[in-house]
Write a protein that holds these residues in place. Structure first.
Motif, PDB file in Angstrom:
ATOM      1  N   LEU A  63       0.481   3.319  -3.226  1.00 14.94           N
ATOM      2  CA  LEU A  63      -0.521   4.380  -3.039  1.00 14.94           C
ATOM      3  C   LEU A  63       0.069   5.651  -2.421  1.00 14.94           C
ATOM      4  N   SER A  79     -12.402   0.857  -3.669  1.00 16.02           N
ATOM      5  CA  SER A  79     -13.663   0.094  -3.704  1.00 16.02           C
ATOM      6  C   SER A  79     -14.433   0.183  -2.384  1.00 16.02           C
ATOM      7  N   LEU A 112      -4.466   3.027   8.734  1.00 16.16           N
ATOM      8  CA  LEU A 112      -5.515   2.463   7.880  1.00 16.16           C
ATOM      9  C   LEU A 112      -4.887   2.241   6.506  1.00 16.16           C
ATOM     10  N   PHE A 113      -4.805   0.991   6.095  1.00 18.91           N
ATOM     11  CA  PHE A 113      -4.146   0.663   4.820  1.00 18.91           C
ATOM     12  C   PHE A 113      -4.967  -0.361   4.051  1.00 18.91           C
ATOM     13  N   VAL A 114      -5.125  -0.113   2.763  1.00 21.52           N
ATOM     14  CA  VAL A 114      -5.838  -1.032   1.874  1.00 21.52           C
ATOM     15  C   VAL A 114      -4.824  -1.572   0.872  1.00 21.52           C
ATOM     16  N   SER A 127       0.830  -1.198   0.000  1.00 21.25           N
ATOM     17  CA  SER A 127       0.000   0.000   0.000  1.00 21.25           C
ATOM     18  C   SER A 127       0.871   1.257   0.000  1.00 21.25           C
ATOM     19  N   SER A 163      -1.368  10.705   6.097  1.00 25.50           N
ATOM     20  CA  SER A 163      -0.404  10.840   5.002  1.00 25.50           C
ATOM     21  C   SER A 163      -0.999  11.818   3.980  1.00 25.50           C
ATOM     22  N   LEU A 222     -13.394  -0.217   0.797  1.00 23.86           N
ATOM     23  CA  LEU A 222     -13.004  -1.012   1.972  1.00 23.86           C
ATOM     24  C   LEU A 222     -12.438  -0.139   3.085  1.00 23.86           C
ATOM     25  N   ASP A 274      -2.993  11.387  12.117  1.00 23.48           N
ATOM     26  CA  ASP A 274      -1.895  12.065  11.438  1.00 23.48           C
ATOM     27  C   ASP A 274      -1.923  11.500  10.015  1.00 23.48           C
ATOM     28  N   CYS A 319     -13.164   2.907   3.709  1.00 25.02           N
ATOM     29  CA  CYS A 319     -14.309   3.601   4.294  1.00 25.02           C
ATOM     30  C   CYS A 319     -15.038   2.675   5.283  1.00 25.02           C
ATOM     31  N   ASN A 337      -1.401  11.770   0.820  1.00 27.11           N
ATOM     32  CA  ASN A 337      -2.279  11.186  -0.203  1.00 27.11           C
ATOM     33  C   ASN A 337      -3.670  10.835   0.337  1.00 27.11           C
ATOM     34  N   ALA A 338      -3.828  10.759   1.660  1.00 27.19           N
ATOM     35  CA  ALA A 338      -5.110  10.297   2.217  1.00 27.19           C
ATOM     36  C   ALA A 338      -5.978  11.438   2.755  1.00 27.19           C
TER      37      ALA A 338
HETATM   38  C1  LIG Z   1      -6.514   6.042   2.113  1.00 26.51           C
HETATM   39  C2  LIG Z   1      -7.100   4.638   1.922  1.00 26.51           C
HETATM   40  C3  LIG Z   1      -7.103   3.914   3.264  1.00 26.51           C
HETATM   41  C4  LIG Z   1      -8.530   4.790   1.432  1.00 26.51           C
HETATM   42  O1  LIG Z   1      -9.141   3.509   1.307  1.00 26.51           O
HETATM   43  P1  LIG Z   1     -10.022   3.120  -0.007  1.00 26.51           P
HETATM   44  O2  LIG Z   1     -10.720   1.853   0.290  1.00 26.51           O
HETATM   45  O3  LIG Z   1      -9.121   3.150  -1.192  1.00 26.51           O
HETATM   46  O4  LIG Z   1     -11.051   4.324  -0.012  1.00 26.51           O
HETATM   47  P2  LIG Z   1     -12.058   4.751  -1.159  1.00 26.51           P
HETATM   48  O5  LIG Z   1     -12.627   3.553  -1.859  1.00 26.51           O
HETATM   49  O6  LIG Z   1     -13.015   5.677  -0.496  1.00 26.51           O
HETATM   50  O7  LIG Z   1     -11.131   5.532  -2.231  1.00 26.51           O
HETATM   51  C5  LIG Z   1     -10.127   6.408  -1.771  1.00 26.51           C
HETATM   52  C6  LIG Z   1      -9.412   7.106  -2.894  1.00 26.51           C
HETATM   53  O8  LIG Z   1      -8.828   6.177  -3.805  1.00 26.51           O
HETATM   54  C7  LIG Z   1      -9.065   6.637  -5.152  1.00 26.51           C
HETATM   55  N1  LIG Z   1      -9.065   5.462  -6.041  1.00 26.51           N
HETATM   56  C8  LIG Z   1     -10.085   4.999  -6.773  1.00 26.51           C
HETATM   57  N2  LIG Z   1      -9.700   3.897  -7.444  1.00 26.51           N
HETATM   58  C9  LIG Z   1      -8.416   3.677  -7.098  1.00 26.51           C
HETATM   59  C10 LIG Z   1      -7.472   2.696  -7.473  1.00 26.51           C
HETATM   60  N3  LIG Z   1      -7.775   1.708  -8.312  1.00 26.51           N
HETATM   61  N4  LIG Z   1      -6.231   2.775  -6.925  1.00 26.51           N
HETATM   62  C11 LIG Z   1      -5.906   3.750  -6.063  1.00 26.51           C
HETATM   63  N5  LIG Z   1      -6.768   4.717  -5.677  1.00 26.51           N
HETATM   64  C12 LIG Z   1      -8.008   4.663  -6.207  1.00 26.51           C
HETATM   65  C13 LIG Z   1     -10.383   7.336  -5.048  1.00 26.51           C
HETATM   66  O9  LIG Z   1     -10.512   8.270  -6.096  1.00 26.51           O
HETATM   67  C14 LIG Z   1     -10.271   8.031  -3.713  1.00 26.51           C
HETATM   68  O10 LIG Z   1      -9.526   9.250  -3.838  1.00 26.51           O
HETATM   69  P3  LIG Z   1      -9.719  10.485  -2.785  1.00 26.51           P
HETATM   70  O11 LIG Z   1      -9.773   9.901  -1.414  1.00 26.51           O
HETATM   71  O12 LIG Z   1      -8.481  11.328  -3.001  1.00 26.51           O
HETATM   72  O13 LIG Z   1     -10.988  11.147  -3.148  1.00 26.51           O
HETATM   73  C15 LIG Z   1      -6.314   3.805   0.878  1.00 26.51           C
HETATM   74  O14 LIG Z   1      -6.336   4.477  -0.365  1.00 26.51           O
HETATM   75  C16 LIG Z   1      -4.883   3.510   1.292  1.00 26.51           C
HETATM   76  O15 LIG Z   1      -4.601   2.461   1.884  1.00 26.51           O
HETATM   77  N6  LIG Z   1      -3.927   4.435   0.975  1.00 26.51           N
HETATM   78  C17 LIG Z   1      -2.522   4.205   1.268  1.00 26.51           C
HETATM   79  C18 LIG Z   1      -2.246   4.176   2.755  1.00 26.51           C
HETATM   80  C19 LIG Z   1      -2.575   5.460   3.436  1.00 26.51           C
HETATM   81  O16 LIG Z   1      -2.185   6.542   3.018  1.00 26.51           O
HETATM   82  N7  LIG Z   1      -3.335   5.325   4.546  1.00 26.51           N
HETATM   83  C20 LIG Z   1      -3.649   6.409   5.401  1.00 26.51           C
HETATM   84  C21 LIG Z   1      -2.602   6.489   6.457  1.00 26.51           C
HETATM   85  S1  LIG Z   1      -2.983   7.802   7.568  1.00 26.51           S
END
Ligand SMILES: CC(C)(COP(=O)(O)OP(=O)(O)OC[C@H]1O[C@@H](n2cnc3c(N)ncnc32)[C@H](O)[C@@H]1OP(=O)(O)O)[C@@H](O)C(=O)NCCC(=O)NCCS
Length: 144
Positions: free
Chosen positions: A12, A78, A69-71, A8, A105, A80, A103, A82, A107-108
């Motif tokens: 990401l 998709s 929180l990491f996906v 992740s 990141s 998850l 705190d 959320c 990108n989030a």
């Molecule tokens: C932040 C995170 C937890 C959100 O989870 P998610 O399940 O992807 O959440 P959502 O489905 O609501 O989509 C989140 C974002 O991904 C974007 N997205 C959509 N399809 C995507 C894809 N195939 N790949 C990557 N991002 C995508 C969406 O546009 C949305 O962008 P926005 O939040 O800037 O509006 C996840 O993206 C993640 O693990 N990011 C990396 C780790 C991180 O930064 N975690 C937070 C630490 S504090």
């Protein structure tokens, strides 16, 4: 969890931080970061699909903090993240947390804004492996 964290971060978070910083942060396997978290009072939860971890998150009730929180990248976007965030917020609310901090990141930040958190100030996040990353402190008031 460590494998999901590293993938992740590498896929990401890399656009916000660059590969040098992300490699230092998440380049090496270090499952002990989660042992350290648990020893410091983090409650860690995972979402499973077909028996595999696709998302994990942690809260620390004493610190009133959402710790992580990491996906996994193949399932990003998709909903998850959320879904697990709602579960963590519910846990914190039931435990009596009034204001949940995190705190974020860089990108989030949009993701957390869409989920009711408000930006407080820019900061620097110190990872469990000692890497410093630019971040944004955010808060959400919780109501029972
Ligand atoms: C932040 C995170 C937890 C959100 O989870 P998610 O399940 O992807 O959440 P959502 O489905 O609501 O989509 C989140 C974002 O991904 C974007 N997205 C959509 N399809 C995507 C894809 N195939 N790949 C990557 N991002 C995508 C969406 O546009 C949305 O962008 P926005 O939040 O800037 O509006 C996840 O993206 C993640 O693990 N990011 C990396 C780790 C991180 O930064 N975690 C937070 C630490 S504090």
């Amino acid at each position: 969890m460590d494998a999901v964290f590293r993938k992740s971060a590498q896929q990401l978070c890399v656009k916000a931080y660059g590969s040098d910083i992300v490699d230092a942060w998440a380049g090496e396997p270090r499952p002990d970061r989660f042992v350290l978290g648990a020893e410091n009072g983090d409650e860690q939860y995972v979402l499973l699909l077909k028996g595999k971890i696709v998302c994990f998150g942690a809260i620390n009730i004493d610190k009133q903090l959402l710790e992580s929180l990491f996906v996994t990248p193949s399932h990003a976007g998709s909903g998850l993240g959320c879904e697990l965030l709602k579960f963590l917020v519910e846990k914190a609310t039931i435990a009596g947390v009034k204001v949940l901090r995190l705190d974020s990141s860089l990108n989030a930040v949009n993701f957390y804004v869409r989920n009711g958190f408000v930006e407080q100030r820019e900061s620097e996040f110190m990872s469990k492996s000692g890497i410093v990353l630019k971040s944004v402190i955010m808060e959400r008031a919780l109501y029972k």
